[in-house]
Motif scaffolding. Structure first.
Motif, short mmCIF file in Angstrom:
data_model
loop_
_atom_site.label_atom_id
_atom_site.label_comp_id
_atom_site.label_asym_id
_atom_site.label_seq_id
_atom_site.Cartn_x
_atom_site.Cartn_y
_atom_site.Cartn_z
N LEU A 133 0.82 -1.22 0.00
CA LEU A 133 0.00 0.00 0.00
C LEU A 133 0.85 1.27 0.00
CD1 LEU A 133 -2.87 -1.04 2.42
CD2 LEU A 133 -3.03 -0.68 -0.04
N GLN A 134 2.04 1.21 0.59
CA GLN A 134 2.90 2.39 0.62
C GLN A 134 3.27 2.88 -0.78
OE1 GLN A 134 5.67 0.20 2.96
NE2 GLN A 134 7.22 0.15 1.36
N HIS A 135 3.21 1.98 -1.77
CA HIS A 135 3.54 2.35 -3.15
C HIS A 135 2.34 2.87 -3.93
CE1 HIS A 135 7.38 0.70 -2.30
NE2 HIS A 135 7.00 -0.56 -2.33
N ILE A 136 1.18 2.96 -3.27
CA ILE A 136 -0.06 3.40 -3.91
C ILE A 136 -0.49 4.73 -3.30
CG2 ILE A 136 -2.48 2.81 -4.34
CD1 ILE A 136 -1.71 -0.13 -4.01
N PRO A 137 -0.86 5.73 -4.10
CA PRO A 137 -1.32 7.00 -3.54
C PRO A 137 -2.41 6.79 -2.50
CG PRO A 137 -1.03 7.20 -5.91
CD PRO A 137 -0.84 5.75 -5.58
N VAL A 138 -2.41 7.63 -1.46
CA VAL A 138 -3.23 7.39 -0.28
C VAL A 138 -4.72 7.27 -0.59
CG1 VAL A 138 -3.94 8.35 1.94
CG2 VAL A 138 -1.53 8.40 1.28
N THR A 139 -5.26 8.17 -1.40
CA THR A 139 -6.69 8.12 -1.69
C THR A 139 -7.08 6.78 -2.32
OG1 THR A 139 -6.80 10.52 -1.98
CG2 THR A 139 -8.60 9.22 -2.91
N ARG A 140 -6.30 6.35 -3.30
CA ARG A 140 -6.55 5.04 -3.92
C ARG A 140 -6.33 3.92 -2.92
NH1 ARG A 140 -3.00 3.67 -8.69
NH2 ARG A 140 -4.34 1.82 -8.68
N GLY A 141 -5.26 4.02 -2.16
CA GLY A 141 -4.92 2.97 -1.21
C GLY A 141 -5.98 2.77 -0.15
N LEU A 142 -6.56 3.85 0.33
CA LEU A 142 -7.62 3.73 1.34
C LEU A 142 -8.86 3.05 0.76
CD1 LEU A 142 -7.30 7.16 3.19
CD2 LEU A 142 -6.65 4.90 4.06
N ALA A 143 -9.16 3.36 -0.50
CA ALA A 143 -10.30 2.70 -1.15
C ALA A 143 -10.04 1.20 -1.31
CB ALA A 143 -10.58 3.34 -2.51
N ILE A 144 -8.81 0.84 -1.66
CA ILE A 144 -8.45 -0.57 -1.78
C ILE A 144 -8.51 -1.25 -0.41
CG2 ILE A 144 -6.53 -2.15 -2.26
CD1 ILE A 144 -5.69 -0.14 -4.48
N LEU A 145 -7.99 -0.57 0.61
CA LEU A 145 -8.03 -1.13 1.96
C LEU A 145 -9.47 -1.39 2.39
CD1 LEU A 145 -6.73 -1.97 4.62
CD2 LEU A 145 -6.70 0.46 5.28
N ARG A 146 -10.37 -0.47 2.06
CA ARG A 146 -11.78 -0.65 2.39
C ARG A 146 -12.31 -1.96 1.78
NH1 ARG A 146 -13.15 3.80 0.60
NH2 ARG A 146 -12.94 4.97 2.53
N ARG A 147 -11.96 -2.20 0.52
CA ARG A 147 -12.41 -3.43 -0.15
C ARG A 147 -11.78 -4.67 0.48
NH1 ARG A 147 -15.17 -5.79 -1.63
NH2 ARG A 147 -14.54 -6.78 -3.58
N MET A 204 6.65 6.22 -2.45
CA MET A 204 6.39 5.96 -1.03
C MET A 204 5.38 6.99 -0.54
SD MET A 204 8.20 3.35 -0.05
CE MET A 204 8.27 3.52 1.72
N ASN A 205 4.33 6.50 0.11
CA ASN A 205 3.26 7.38 0.57
C ASN A 205 3.02 7.21 2.06
OD1 ASN A 205 2.05 8.56 -2.06
ND2 ASN A 205 2.27 6.38 -2.51
N GLU A 206 2.62 8.28 2.70
CA GLU A 206 2.39 8.30 4.14
C GLU A 206 0.89 8.18 4.42
OE1 GLU A 206 6.05 11.29 5.41
OE2 GLU A 206 4.08 12.12 4.90
N TYR A 207 0.50 7.12 5.11
CA TYR A 207 -0.91 6.90 5.43
C TYR A 207 -1.22 7.43 6.83
CZ TYR A 207 -1.84 4.03 1.33
OH TYR A 207 -2.03 3.60 0.04
N PRO A 208 -2.32 8.17 6.98
CA PRO A 208 -2.72 8.66 8.31
C PRO A 208 -3.27 7.50 9.15
CG PRO A 208 -4.36 9.27 6.67
CD PRO A 208 -3.24 8.61 5.91
N LEU A 209 -2.55 7.14 10.19
CA LEU A 209 -2.91 5.96 10.96
C LEU A 209 -4.29 6.07 11.60
CD1 LEU A 209 -1.98 3.19 11.90
CD2 LEU A 209 -0.84 4.29 13.85
N ASP A 210 -4.67 7.28 12.02
CA ASP A 210 -6.00 7.43 12.64
C ASP A 210 -7.11 7.11 11.64
OD1 ASP A 210 -5.26 9.72 11.17
OD2 ASP A 210 -6.59 11.02 12.32
N VAL A 211 -6.94 7.54 10.39
CA VAL A 211 -7.94 7.25 9.36
C VAL A 211 -8.00 5.75 9.07
CG1 VAL A 211 -8.58 7.64 6.94
CG2 VAL A 211 -7.71 9.54 8.33
N VAL A 212 -6.83 5.14 8.98
CA VAL A 212 -6.76 3.70 8.72
C VAL A 212 -7.45 2.92 9.83
CG1 VAL A 212 -5.18 1.73 8.59
CG2 VAL A 212 -4.66 3.84 7.32
N LEU A 213 -7.19 3.27 11.08
CA LEU A 213 -7.79 2.53 12.20
C LEU A 213 -9.30 2.74 12.26
CD1 LEU A 213 -5.10 3.03 14.97
CD2 LEU A 213 -5.50 1.03 13.52
N ARG A 214 -9.76 3.91 11.86
CA ARG A 214 -11.21 4.13 11.81
C ARG A 214 -11.86 3.23 10.76
NH1 ARG A 214 -10.06 9.64 13.03
NH2 ARG A 214 -10.05 10.24 10.83
#
Length: 244
Positions: A133-147, A204-214
């Motif tokens: 996921l670090q290699h994927i832009p955050v907006t896209r990565g969060l959508a993928i994580l959701r799936r 390399m992209n920085e993911y906001p941990l609070d958003v991820v945990l939510r």
């Protein structure tokens, strides 16, 4: 902004094992003598985290597992020794071809990925994605994580690793911005660093941990463990969770 999918496909064509684990031992010219080390690292990783999950959350059904960003099969292959059925997803066809060669006879299903995981059917007892996921832009990565989280069955487990902060000098930050946002910037910065002009970027992209945990919480993961690591200035979080 650089096209991360395109760059990953190039890495798959030129240096697939190094793209999965950026260690000089796994360069194309070195991989044959270090192939066993490469795959043993995946075996150790899978066994460690599955044991960790069951130690903290209890026994896990071992019917079906999903490896997102499977690359050449480093984690997918050991997962096949732990689960009855395993699916590996990757955006690079060449990576999938290499993974199939590495997995001959194991019955692993490898599928071309997209942001909606549209080729994936059904649920999974275990879903993992590591150094991806670090290699994927955050907006896209969060959508993928959701799936990915949606794919986990009730009572199933999830292992997600992502980067949260890059501690770099202003010069490195400037170079990174130029490579990704200025036309021709990638070529210029490659030459400045003594690399071939067409060397692809590994974003390399920085993911906001609070958003991820939510996101985890919103998808029914009440039990969550987070491990922080610092990999030479890149801080990462490894998240291990169980869905209620």
């Amino acid at each position: 902004m650089a096209d991360t999918d395109h760059n990953w496909r190039i890495w798959g064509e030129r240096d697939p094992y190094y793209a999965v684990l950026t260690d000089a031992r796994f360069r194309s010219g070195n991989i044959e003598e270090n192939r066993q080390i490469f795959f043993e690292s995946g075996e150790t990783y899978v066994v460690h985290w599955l044991e960790h999950l069951e130690r903290h959350f209890g026994g896990l059904a071992r019917e079906r597992a999903l490896d997102f960003g499977c690359g050449v099969g480093r984690l997918t292959i050991p997962l096949s020794r732990q689960f009855k059925a395993v699916v590996g997803l990757d955006i690079a066809p060449v990576m999938l071809e290499e993974a199939r060669r590495n997995s001959e006879g194991l019955g692993i299903e490898y599928l071309l990925s997209d942001d909606r995981l549209s080729r994936v059917d059904g649920g999974f007892d275990f879903v993992c994605s590591c150094i991806v996921l670090q290699h994927i832009p955050v907006t896209r990565g969060l959508a993928i994580l959701r799936r990915l989280l949606e794919c986990v069955r009730s009572g199933g487990g999830c292992l997600i690793q992502l980067s949260t902060k890059r501690n770099q000098s202003q010069w490195h930050k400037l170079g990174y911005w130029i490579r990704h946002n200025v036309l021709g910037g990638q070529v210029v910065m490659n030459l400045v660093r003594g690399r071939a002009a067409d060397t692809p970027v590994m974003q390399m992209n920085e993911y906001p941990l609070d958003v991820v945990l939510r996101l985890f919480s919103a998808h029914g993961f009440g039990d969550i463990l987070v491990r922080h690591d610092d990999h030479g200035g890149t801080e990462t979080a490894t998240i291990l969770a169980r869905k209620a």
